[in-house]
Structure formats: structure tokens, C-alpha cells
Design a protein around this motif. Structure first.
Motif, short mmCIF file in Angstrom:
data_model
loop_
_atom_site.label_atom_id
_atom_site.label_comp_id
_atom_site.label_asym_id
_atom_site.label_seq_id
_atom_site.Cartn_x
_atom_site.Cartn_y
_atom_site.Cartn_z
N PHE A 17 0.86 -1.19 0.00
CA PHE A 17 0.00 0.00 0.00
C PHE A 17 0.89 1.23 0.00
O PHE A 17 1.72 1.40 0.89
N THR A 46 1.14 -7.11 -5.65
CA THR A 46 0.02 -6.22 -5.94
C THR A 46 0.31 -4.87 -5.28
O THR A 46 0.68 -4.82 -4.11
N ILE A 47 0.16 -3.80 -6.06
CA ILE A 47 0.42 -2.46 -5.53
C ILE A 47 -0.88 -1.67 -5.48
O ILE A 47 -1.63 -1.64 -6.46
N VAL A 48 -1.15 -1.09 -4.32
CA VAL A 48 -2.34 -0.26 -4.13
C VAL A 48 -1.88 1.17 -3.87
O VAL A 48 -1.00 1.38 -3.03
N ILE A 71 -3.12 5.09 -2.81
CA ILE A 71 -4.17 5.99 -2.35
C ILE A 71 -3.56 7.39 -2.35
O ILE A 71 -2.60 7.67 -1.61
N PHE A 118 0.33 6.01 -9.59
CA PHE A 118 -0.79 5.32 -10.25
C PHE A 118 -0.33 4.54 -11.49
O PHE A 118 -1.00 3.63 -11.93
N VAL A 175 2.18 2.56 -11.66
CA VAL A 175 2.62 1.20 -11.33
C VAL A 175 1.59 0.46 -10.47
O VAL A 175 1.74 -0.72 -10.20
N ALA A 176 0.54 1.19 -10.03
CA ALA A 176 -0.42 0.57 -9.11
C ALA A 176 -1.36 -0.37 -9.86
O ALA A 176 -1.76 -0.10 -10.99
N ASP A 177 -1.69 -1.49 -9.23
CA ASP A 177 -2.71 -2.39 -9.78
C ASP A 177 -4.10 -1.87 -9.45
O ASP A 177 -5.03 -2.03 -10.23
N TYR A 178 -4.23 -1.30 -8.27
CA TYR A 178 -5.51 -0.72 -7.84
C TYR A 178 -5.24 0.65 -7.26
O TYR A 178 -4.29 0.82 -6.49
N GLY A 179 -6.07 1.61 -7.60
CA GLY A 179 -5.88 2.94 -7.05
C GLY A 179 -7.19 3.53 -6.56
O GLY A 179 -8.26 3.23 -7.10
N ILE A 180 -7.07 4.35 -5.53
CA ILE A 180 -8.21 5.19 -5.15
C ILE A 180 -7.71 6.63 -5.18
O ILE A 180 -6.70 6.95 -4.56
N VAL A 181 -8.41 7.46 -5.94
CA VAL A 181 -8.09 8.87 -5.96
C VAL A 181 -8.93 9.51 -4.87
O VAL A 181 -10.16 9.45 -4.92
#
Ligand SMILES: Cc1cc2nc3c(=O)[nH]c(=O)nc-3n(C[C@H](O)[C@H](O)[C@H](O)COP(=O)(O)OP(=O)(O)OC[C@H]3O[C@@H](n4cnc5c(N)ncnc54)[C@H](O)[C@@H]3O)c2cc1C
Ligand SMILES: Nc1ncnc2c1ncn2[C@@H]1O[C@H](COP(=O)(O)O)[C@@H](O)[C@H]1O
Lengths: 249, 327
Positions: free
Chosen positions: B266, B285-287, B289, B298, B300-306
């Protein structure tokens, strides 16, 4: 206190890397070169040690091509007293590099030899303890800070889960990692003074590399990621994806 | 035919779990070389877990148990390992790329006069010879290297080779070595960094950056870590917050910090500077925020929250806590 610091010329950490034709080296065009960051920490530590002792001599030593003059000058501008350039081609074989450095180090009688914990190009993390072993001197790796008193260096060694306090009698070899202070910037006066400081330049001892680079590739692209959503409302969906799709929770 | 020797590191009287990853990688190389896998562990007694190394493919487990090895000394341990590695028919010797393995392997290489491949992420046998892949330029390129002398020495990056079982005899055999007096350094004390799990060893890393605004806000991240489990998760940090004195250097991830390869990473309030990516781009897995949709993290992230981390993280923590308790 006689200190020799081994530094290396490496691409700036910001640099984009592209592979040269032939596929076994990087394309140097447009690459900006710097003193490898851990080597700079080592120079800073050497200067502080000399300052604390009130006297001494800091020599910077490198194996590299003629343009490594610049690398030595940067360290001289920080405050090192003299430079030695062993002209040759460093390879990924750290033992070959260590042998070349040791052939030179043996001509001097340094109380301390400092190296970076790793070089920012080949990232081998090996030359320091190899130099120590070949010289037959004790070596402490991953040192974030040290002090010298009565011929003994007391070192903070960074390991998993904490810091070891390690004592070693000089002469010794230390590999330096990041500590509490940044390397100093060269002052204008330092840069001017560096121009008059001696750099000895000679052919490096010939040592064959026994670690061949078969090929170089760019790392696989990470698969395109996804924005799960905006704000706190996206958090439950993220938790679900981590558990059900990525299966990492 | 030649064998592969795995140096199995001890901590607090037990073999470390990373040994299982090394044995797994060693098996594939040993089968390519037509030999078998041996483990070697050095300390003052037979460590807990030595007899279980057979389950991961060790044909024999060589144990040096001698009071002379009660505390780690790079010089003495290297001399012992070089004697054993040099005395057998070994085509390869693997160490873990941990603080101890990185300290030890180069010394053994120098004593045996063979090259060493550091921080390796792939092993293979081609044309009867061992080849290694290893990230260079802080992960911006991957090199395939081939040692032209044997044994082929390497340190293997932890968390990269997934451990799997495959039973072999695993007979524990005690060996003695003579180490002549050498000048060594002495560890006089150890300052534990709070007893938390180390960021380089955790399978989940919760890393924070300047976006957290104040060191007092780290409770947001400790809560997230605890919801995941502080036996698997550890805190990490960007250099900006380490240099500001908000977090200890032991937590720094990146070019001038630690290189980590956890299953889940994270990045909270971290922009994703190239020097930070250098330390974590091989995570599973990279998250990310981050409130800035254009932040490089973002990419390199697999999942992002802006969004605002102060709003997102507490909700995420609650959700994860609930998932964990609900099964
Ligand atoms: C030689 C060298 C070596 C280096 N080594 C390292 C290293 O090892 N490790 C490392 O990390 N860096 C390293 N750096 C520094 C690196 O270049 C960056 O300066 C550093 O990583 C930035 O840290 P940061 O992401 O925490 O801060 P910033 O770049 O300031 O990013 C903060 C981020 O937080 C976001 N944010 C702010 N408020 C909020 C909010 N409320 N909610 C959500 N998001 C928010 C912002 O959008 C921003 O993206 C090195 C630099 C050099 C030159
Ligand atoms: N060509 C070189 N010239 C001088 N010092 C070097 C050279 N290569 C490596 N070193 C030193 O050894 C350290 C570790 O490098 P490495 O083992 O290659 O990661 C570096 O930080 C330098 O201090």
C-alpha cells in the motif's frame, strides 16, 4: 587518520534506461552521470571522521573510464584531498573490481577504507566485503553511522528489526548506508579548490570478468492498473478486489 | 553431476523461513545439474527447524554447532562456509539476500575466488551452466548473467521464489570446521526497532509518505497494518518522511532504503518518485491511495483510489477488519 573512499560513476537515479544495440549494455547517450549515492554518503562520513579527528587525509579511488575524473572532482569539491583514477572498464563481476581496487589499496596504508553498501548501477552489494576479505581486514557492512576513538570504530549496523552496535579495530573496511545526514553540497570555494587538487591517473590492473552479461532487458511492464474509484466510497470495493480478485488479503 | 548448497540462516535458534524459498529454487537448479540439494546451517547448536528442511528438498542438512559460532561474525562464518562449500562437489551455493546473507556471500566468494550474483530474482540451468537474472539500475533493467567459474554463488531476493514442498531425505548430519584466528568485528549490543516486523521481511507493507502531513497521523497506518495482522504486515515509509524525522530509517523503501517484494504493497500519500519505485516495483500487488490523479504512483499501481487518504484509509481499515473477522 588516513581514509580511502571507493566511489563509482553511475547514471543519475532519475535517468531513463534504454538498452543499446547488441542487447548487453545500456545506451549511454543522454544519460547524466553522478557519484553513486551510497558512495557520496561514504565520502560524507570520511570527511566527518577527518574533521572529528582534527587531522588526516581523505583520498577517493575509482575504477572507471577517463570520464570518472568528473566523479573524483565532485568528491574533491565536497572536501576530499586527493583522487586516484584506475582507468579500466568495471563489469558486473564485483570480485574483479575488488581485485583491482585491492591492488591499489595495498600500495597505501589506509586506517579506514569506506565503500558504499551498493552501487546504483549494478546493485551487486558485494565489493566492500570482498575488498575486506582480500585485504585480510575486518569489514562491517551496512553502517549508518560510526565514530572512531583510540583506534576502534564503533559502528551502527542496520539489520532486520534493528541496529547492531559493532566494534572493530582499525585498520578496517566499512560499507556505508544512508544515515541521519545528507552528503554536503560542494561550495563554490570547494569547486574552485578541487581544480587544484591532485588526481593520479593510471591504467587499472587487468582482471578478467567471470560474470558474463548474457543479455539485458527492460523489466516487464506492470499490467495496466485500474482506478477503483474516488474517495472513501471506493474503499469497500477495493477491499473486496484485494480479497477476491488479487487474493492477497 | 554436481550438487547445490543452500546456506540456511538462523535467527534466535531457529532456521529462517526464507531457507524454504532457497531450497525450492535450489531444487530446480540441482535437477538441471543432475545433483541434489544440501542445506548448511552454522551456529552454536542445532537450530529448530533443521530437521524440517528435508520437506523442502534438502537431501542432507549439514549442521555446524560450535560455541565459536554463538554470535554472528562475517569473517568466521565465511571461513566455515567456504571450507565446506569448497570441499564438496558443488555447482552452486545460494544465500538469502538478507542483511546476513549479503554480508556473508561476498566474503565466501572472495575466499573461494569465484564471482557472485547479488540479489537474484531468477535461476536457471542452460547448457549445463547456471544462469541468473537480476535487476540492475534499481530495477530499471533486468540482466541475465552467467558465471564462468564454479561454484556459481548467488544471493536470492526474499519473497520472490515461492516456497513449495517436495520431500527428500533431509538427514541431519553434524560437521565440524576449523577456523583459524582472523581479525573480526564484534557485535556489542543490539537496539531493537520497537519489535515490529521488518519492512523487508513482511508479506504486506503499509507505506506512508508526506501526504500524511504529520507524524501523529501514523495511527491511521498502524490501524490498517493491525487490521491486516501485525504478524504479516509491516510499516514502510518514503524518504521524505524519514528525512523529516517522522519515521525511522529502518522503514525507508527505495533507492537509498530497503528493496522489498511483498505480496501486497500500500502506497498511502506517496507520489511515486522513481527512487521510491526502485524499492518496491517488484511487489506482487500495488495499491495507491493519493488525492492527485496524476501522481506517478498510479502508473505502477494495480488498484488505485483517488481521494483524501484521511477519509479513505479509516473506511478501508474497517472493511478489511470486517472481511478478516467474517472469513
Ligand atoms: C539519490 C536519491 C535517492 C533517493 N532515495 C529515495 C528512497 O530510497 N526512497 C524514497 O521514497 N525516496 C527517495 N528519494 C526521494 C524521492 O525523489 C522523493 O522526493 C520522495 O520519494 C518523495 O516522498 P513522498 O512521496 O512521501 O512525498 P511527495 O513527493 O511530496 O508526495 C506526497 C504525495 O501525497 C499526496 N497527498 C497529499 N495530501 C494527500 C491527502 N490528504 N490524501 C491523499 N494523498 C495526499 C500528494 O498528492 C503527493 O503525491 C531519493 C532521491 C534522490 C535524489
Ligand atoms: N568501479 C568502482 N570503482 C570504485 N569503487 C567501486 C566500484 N564499483 C563498486 N565500488 C564500490 O563498491 C560499492 C558497492 O558496489 P557493488 O558491490 O557493485 O554494489 C560501491 O558503493 C563503491 O563504493
Amino acid at each position: 587518520m588516513n581514509i580511502i573512499v571507493c566511489i563509482k560513476r553511475t547514471p543519475d537515479t532519475e535517468t531513463r534506461i534504454s538498452i543499446a544495440d547488441g542487447g548487453a549494455s545500456i545506451d549511454p547517450s543522454g544519460v547524466k552521470f553522478i557519484v553513486s549515492p551510497y558512495g557520496e554518503f561514504a565520502v560524507e562520513n570520511a570527511l566527518r571522521t577527518k574533521e572529528a579527528a582534527g587531522d588526516g587525509n581523505v583520498t577517493v579511488l575509482t575504477l572507471g573510464d577517463a570520464s570518472s575524473q568528473e566523479t573524483l572532482r565532485s568528491a574533491l569539491a565536497m572536501g576530499a584531498d586527493a583522487g586516484i583514477l584506475l582507468e579500466g572498464e568495471p563489469t558486473q563481476d564485483g570480485l574483479a573490481t575488488a581485485k583491482v581496487l585491492v591492488a591499489e589499496l595495498e600500495q597505501h596504508e589506509p586506517d579506514l577504507v569506506l565503500l558504499g553498501v551498493k552501487a546504483a548501477d549494478d546493485d551487486q552489494q558485494q565489493v566492500g566485503p570482498m575488498v575486506g576479505t582480500l585485504l585480510g581486514r575486518p569489514c562491517v557492512t551496512a553502517v549508518s553511522a560510526f565514530t572512531v576513538e583510540n583506534g576502534v570504530a564503533t559502528c551502527h549496523r542496520e539489520v532486520e528489526g534493528g541496529t547492531e552496535i559493532v566494534e572493530v579495530m582499525l585498520p578496517a573496511v566499512l560499507t556505508i548506508t544512508k544515515g541521519d545526514f545528507d552528503p554536503r553540497y560542494a561550495s563554490l570555494k570547494g569547486i574552485m579548490a578541487a581544480k587544484r587538487k591532485p588526481i593520479e591517473q593510471k591504467e587499472a590492473a587487468a582482471v578478467e570478468s567471470r560474470l558474463q552479461t548474457v543479455s539485458l532487458e527492460l523489466p516487464p511492464e506492470r499490467p495496466e492498473g485500474r482506478i477503483v474509484g474516488e474517495g472513501a466510497d471506493a474503499a469497500p470495493e477495493l477491499a473486496r478486489l484485494l480479497r477476491e480478485e488479487a487474493k492477497v488479503l | 553431476m554436481s550438487n547445490v548448497l543452500v546456506i540456511s540462516e538462523q535467527r534466535d535458534g531457529a532456521v529462517r523461513g526464507v531457507s524454504h524459498e532457497l531450497l525450492t529454487a535450489a531444487r530446480s537448479v540441482a535437477s538441471g545439474l543432475g545433483g541434489s540439494v544440501h542445506a548448511l546451517t552454522v551456529g552454536d547448536s542445532t537450530p529448530t527447524g533443521a530437521d524440517a528442511l528435508g520437506a523442502f528438498g534438502a537431501e542432507t542438512v549439514k549442521v555446524v554447532a560450535d560455541d565459536g559460532f554463538s554470535a554472528y561474525s562475517g569473517e568466521r562464518f565465511a571461513a566455515a562456509i567456504a571450507e565446506i562449500a569448497g570441499g564438496g562437489d558443488y555447482g552452486a551455493v545460494f544465500f538469502a539476500a538478507t542483511s546476513q546473507g549479503r554480508d556473508l556471500a561476498p566474503r565466501v566468494a572472495a575466499l573461494l575466488d569465484v564471482p557472485l550474483a547479488g540479489d537474484v530474482t531468477g535461476v536457471d540451468v542452460q547448457d549445463g551452466g547456471v544462469v541468473f537474472t537480476r535487476p540492475i539500475y534499481s530495477g530499471k533493467a533486468i540482466a541475465t548473467v552467467k558465471p564462468t567459474a564454479t561454484p556459481a554463488l548467488a544471493t536470492l531476493r526474499p519473497n520472490v521464489f515461492a516456497a513449495s514442498e517436495s520431500a527428500a531425505a533431509g538427514s541431519v548430519e553434524s560437521v565440524s570446521v576449523e577456523v583459524s584466528d582472523v581479525a573480526t568485528a564484534t557485535v556489542t549490543s543490539f537496539e531493537a526497532a520497537g519489535g515490529d516486523m521488518d519492512v523487508a521481511e513482511a508479506s504486506v507493507v503499509v507505506a506512508g509518505g508526506r501526504g500524511l502531513k504529520d507524524p501523529d497521523n501514523w495511527n491511521l497506518l498502524t490501524d490498517l497494518r493491525d487490521a491486516i495482522g501485525n504478524d504479516v504486515a509491516a510499516l514502510g515509509a518514503s524518504r521524505a518522511v524519514v528525512d523529516a524525522g517522522w519515521r525511522p530509517h529502518g522503514e525507508q523503501v527505495g533507492q537509498t532504503g530497503k528493496t522489498v517484494a511483498p505480496k501486497l504493497y500500500f502506497a498511502v500519500g506517496i507520489s511515486g518518485a522513481v527512487q521510491h519505485l526502485a524499492g518496491m516495483r517488484s511487489a506482487g500487488t500495488i495499491v495507491a491511495i493519493n488525492k492527485d490523479p496524476d501522481a506517478p504512483i498510479f502508473q505502477v499501481a494495480d488498484y488505485g483510489i483517488v481521494g483524501d487518504l484521511f477519509e479513505v484509509v479509516p473506511v478501508l481499515t474497517d472493511e478489511i477488519r470486517e472481511l478478516k473477522s467474517g472469513g
